[in-house]
Write a protein that holds these residues in place. Structure first.
Motif, mmCIF file in Angstrom:
data_model
loop_
_atom_site.group_PDB
_atom_site.id
_atom_site.type_symbol
_atom_site.label_atom_id
_atom_site.label_comp_id
_atom_site.label_asym_id
_atom_site.label_seq_id
_atom_site.Cartn_x
_atom_site.Cartn_y
_atom_site.Cartn_z
ATOM 1 N N ALA A 1 0.826 -1.206 0.000
ATOM 2 C CA ALA A 1 0.000 0.000 0.000
ATOM 3 C C ALA A 1 0.862 1.258 0.000
ATOM 4 O O ALA A 1 0.591 2.215 -0.733
ATOM 5 N N HIS A 2 1.926 1.253 0.801
ATOM 6 C CA HIS A 2 2.824 2.410 0.870
ATOM 7 C C HIS A 2 3.503 2.659 -0.487
ATOM 8 O O HIS A 2 3.516 3.774 -0.996
ATOM 9 N N VAL A 3 4.072 1.624 -1.070
ATOM 10 C CA VAL A 3 4.781 1.761 -2.341
ATOM 11 C C VAL A 3 3.802 2.123 -3.461
ATOM 12 O O VAL A 3 4.106 2.958 -4.318
ATOM 13 N N ALA A 4 2.613 1.543 -3.463
ATOM 14 C CA ALA A 4 1.622 1.858 -4.495
ATOM 15 C C ALA A 4 1.215 3.324 -4.436
ATOM 16 O O ALA A 4 1.107 4.001 -5.474
ATOM 17 N N ARG A 5 0.984 3.841 -3.236
ATOM 18 C CA ARG A 5 0.632 5.268 -3.101
ATOM 19 C C ARG A 5 1.767 6.160 -3.593
ATOM 20 O O ARG A 5 1.556 7.115 -4.331
ATOM 21 N N ALA A 6 2.990 5.831 -3.210
ATOM 22 C CA ALA A 6 4.139 6.641 -3.622
ATOM 23 C C ALA A 6 4.333 6.583 -5.138
ATOM 24 O O ALA A 6 4.584 7.608 -5.783
ATOM 25 N N THR B 1 2.065 5.856 -7.545
ATOM 26 C CA THR B 1 0.986 6.522 -8.288
ATOM 27 C C THR B 1 1.016 8.028 -8.086
ATOM 28 O O THR B 1 0.539 8.773 -8.929
ATOM 29 N N ALA B 2 1.612 8.494 -6.984
ATOM 30 C CA ALA B 2 1.731 9.939 -6.769
ATOM 31 C C ALA B 2 2.822 10.548 -7.638
ATOM 32 O O ALA B 2 2.748 11.721 -7.992
ATOM 33 N N THR B 3 3.817 9.751 -7.996
ATOM 34 C CA THR B 3 4.934 10.286 -8.772
ATOM 35 C C THR B 3 4.916 9.890 -10.244
ATOM 36 O O THR B 3 5.655 10.461 -11.031
ATOM 37 N N ALA C 1 2.777 9.167 -13.973
ATOM 38 C CA ALA C 1 1.634 9.717 -14.704
ATOM 39 C C ALA C 1 0.718 8.627 -15.260
ATOM 40 O O ALA C 1 1.180 7.583 -15.704
ATOM 41 N N GLY C 2 -0.573 8.907 -15.254
ATOM 42 C CA GLY C 2 -1.591 8.096 -15.924
ATOM 43 C C GLY C 2 -1.499 6.612 -15.665
ATOM 44 O O GLY C 2 -1.519 6.159 -14.533
ATOM 45 N N GLU C 3 -1.411 5.854 -16.764
ATOM 46 C CA GLU C 3 -1.376 4.401 -16.682
ATOM 47 C C GLU C 3 0.048 3.865 -16.566
ATOM 48 O O GLU C 3 0.274 2.672 -16.637
ATOM 49 N N GLU C 4 1.024 4.741 -16.377
ATOM 50 C CA GLU C 4 2.425 4.341 -16.304
ATOM 51 C C GLU C 4 2.674 3.239 -15.272
ATOM 52 O O GLU C 4 3.364 2.262 -15.575
ATOM 53 N N PRO C 5 2.111 3.343 -14.046
ATOM 54 C CA PRO C 5 2.339 2.242 -13.089
ATOM 55 C C PRO C 5 1.786 0.906 -13.592
ATOM 56 O O PRO C 5 2.443 -0.123 -13.451
ATOM 57 N N ALA C 6 0.612 0.904 -14.195
ATOM 58 C CA ALA C 6 0.027 -0.345 -14.692
ATOM 59 C C ALA C 6 0.872 -0.929 -15.812
ATOM 60 O O ALA C 6 1.129 -2.134 -15.857
#
Length: 184
Positions: free
Chosen positions: A146-151, A153-155, A157-162
């Motif tokens: 949860a911590h890493v996912a929030r960090a 997605t905050a940094t 853009a858009g669908e980049e994490p997915a």
């Protein structure tokens, strides 16, 4: 290719992508929607599709379309009909998506693989040990994930994490989920 689920999508005669077909399955009050390609055969007031193409849960749809020869679709056994074109197109898409993903460090990949192997080796007596391992991993994932996912997605853009994780940013359209999914 983990995180991508493929299916055979269809186009109606006017070239429009078909939406779910809703069918009442008994007095439950819930009317599920289905997107199995063979549902669009024009019977029972269902729409008639004349072309198929690959589709992915991530929203990607193949550009190449393939004709559907309904007279060649075996009654009661539509899975015997040749859908290799869309399946091949989806496999190419999933491979491209996997190639774009950020690789897992080799030592971590080996560790995850070893954990999977160890859990698969479990005898009946070891099932409680396996459960304990899973609960411990779940606790780490719950807190750190949860911590890493929030960090991230905050940094990002858009669908980049997915895309970086080779995950699907949105679910399949089918509510019925009975369709044949292509996964690797």
């Amino acid at each position: 290719m983990e995180g991508h689920e493929g299916r055979v999508g269809v186009l109606l005669e006017d070239g429009v992508a078909a939406g779910p077909v809703y069918m009442e399955l008994g007095g439950s009050g819930h009317v599920p929607g289905f997107t199995d390609w063979w549902i669009y055969d024009g019977t029972l007031r269902r729409p008639l599709a004349n072309r198929m193409r690959a589709a992915c849960a991530c929203g990607w749809e193949g550009e190449t379309t393939y004709p559907i020869a309904w007279e060649l679709v075996p009654d009661g056994e539509p899975f015997l009909y040749d859908t290799t074109g869309p399946e091949r197109d989806w496999t190419a898409h999933a491979r491209q998506a996997a190639a774009a993903a950020i690789p897992v460090p080799e030592d971590v990949a080996r560790l995850v693989s070893r954990i999977r192997e160890r859990l698969d080796e479990g005898e009946d007596a070891d099932l409680l040990t396996a459960l304990r391992v899973i609960v411990a991993l779940d606790a780490v994932i719950g807190i750190e994930g949860a911590h890493v996912a929030r960090a991230a997605t905050a940094t990002c853009a858009g669908e980049e994490p997915a895309v970086a994780l080779d995950r699907t940013p949105r679910p399949l359209l089918s509510e019925g989920k009975s369709e044949h999914l292509m996964t690797h």
